[in-house]
Design an enzyme around this catalytic site. Sequence first.
Site, PDB file in Angstrom:
ATOM      1  N   ARG A 188       0.864  -1.312   0.199  1.00  0.00           N
ATOM      2  CA  ARG A 188       0.430  -0.041  -0.306  1.00  0.00           C
ATOM      3  C   ARG A 188       0.554   1.109  -0.503  1.00  0.00           C
ATOM      4  NH1 ARG A 188      -2.741  -4.151  -0.383  1.00  0.00           N
ATOM      5  NH2 ARG A 188      -4.570  -4.442   1.074  1.00  0.00           N
TER       6      ARG A 188
ATOM      7  N   SER B 234     -11.151   0.718   4.143  1.00  0.00           N
ATOM      8  CA  SER B 234      -9.783   0.452   5.209  1.00  0.00           C
ATOM      9  C   SER B 234      -9.570   1.786   6.062  1.00  0.00           C
ATOM     10  CB  SER B 234      -8.857   0.004   4.702  1.00  0.00           C
ATOM     11  OG  SER B 234      -9.743  -1.602   3.764  1.00  0.00           O
TER      12      SER B 234
ATOM     13  N   GLU C 279      -4.516   5.062   6.454  1.00  0.00           N
ATOM     14  CA  GLU C 279      -4.092   4.962   5.190  1.00  0.00           C
ATOM     15  C   GLU C 279      -4.856   5.686   4.373  1.00  0.00           C
ATOM     16  OE1 GLU C 279      -4.783   0.532   3.450  1.00  0.00           O
ATOM     17  OE2 GLU C 279      -5.898   1.589   1.968  1.00  0.00           O
TER      18      GLU C 279
END
Length: 340
Positions: A166, A239, A336
């Site tokens: 990520r 998320s 994130e």
Amino acid sequence: MDSPLFRKSVSLKKFNTFGIDSVAEAFLEIGASYQLLQLSSTIDYPRPWRVLGGGSNLLLAELTAGTVLKNSIKGISLLEENENSVVVRVGSGENWHAFVMFAVGRGWAGIENLALIPGTVGAAPIQNIGAYGVEVKDAIKEVELWLFNENRFETISNVDCKFDYRDSIFKSELKGRFFICAVTFQLSKIPKFHMEYGAIKEELELMKCSVSLSSIAQAVMNIRRSKLPDPNILGNAGSFFKNPSISAGLFAELKKRFPLLPGYPGTINSSIKVSAAWLIEQCGWKGFKAEHVGVHDKQALVLVNFGDGTGVEIWQLSETILLSVQEKFGILLEREVQVW
Ligand code: FAD
Ligand code: NAP
């Protein structure tokens, strides 16, 4: 050369999946890369530049200072083809899921497990989108971008994108300095199916169909629809936190106190990736409801906006969650979602 239409004080409510009512100081829609050439010569456009894709990984404040550049660069072109693979260049404003289905429909393999991820093709390399055991980095050949301060286009090869879990160069060294215009993918005509992850195999059995690119994409879509809130119905940005990577030593220590703690091999030597959703759930947050914002009842990693929530309320909730996880497990979660 067409100049993009410049507007002031534009509501971004319908441009972010949290559905936050932020007002952009200025707003321009970019439909072609050449329009970026004109930006630096126009001093009327307030800075900073803020590139907006589908707004599905964003947390906005009440006011968004600067000029929001809404990406609408379209186009898909086949650059190379042989019996094994294809090389395809995709305009960064194309919808990601539509491109996945375009590839699946032609028998091009590599991104089928990434079906139904919201947002644009141009944002996919930024956090190296991933799901169900696949990361987009394995399908990307190169990324074309415009560098704002240097007034030039550049093409970055896969290896120079510094992809990680990520993460990529676009979230670190290049952060805030570029506009991704196109992404070139290399996709295979000889599929290697990824079914080892989560409930894919079980879902395929339930679907009673043979394994193919389209059945895997459909299985992923079915699982996602059953677990994740549809942003059109309940505001969210997927998320909110990344799964943390911790040392094997800390993992072993925590396992003694919390035997059910799930862990998977991490990307750094002998590190362990821990499920952030599990940590948050253990702190009692799953299904939490404040007046306007809360935590999804089927997936504790997803913060939700019940309608009138503000960016500040979501930020404060995320801060409280982060502190409680740190207190209970000694692990500091990282957001994130990108905060403007
Ligand atoms: P935006 O939210 O518009 O932008 C995100 C960041 O990228 C911003 O900082 C923006 O400035 C920058 N940016 C966007 N486009 C460009 C560009 N062309 N040039 C330069 N900078 C740019 N993510 C996963 O990895 N896996 C998942 O499975 C997943 N599932 C999700 C499920 C739901 C329901 C939701 C709401 C989100 C999910 N996400 C997932 C997160 C999100 O969809 C991805 O991060 C997606 O790539 C964001 O795309 P976007 O176009 O909406 O980016
Ligand atoms: P899940 O299947 O319930 O799994 C929980 C977590 O454990 C996931 O975050 C996943 O890590 C990890 N995991 C599970 N099985 C694994 C395995 N075999 N090997 C390595 N790691 C494993 O997760 P979920 O919430 O339903 O999401 C399913 C997939 O969609 C996940 O890949 C998730 O990342 C992705 N997703 C991402 C977002 C986002 O916004 N980023 C939103 C929704 C879903 P990983 O997350 O590293 O895969």
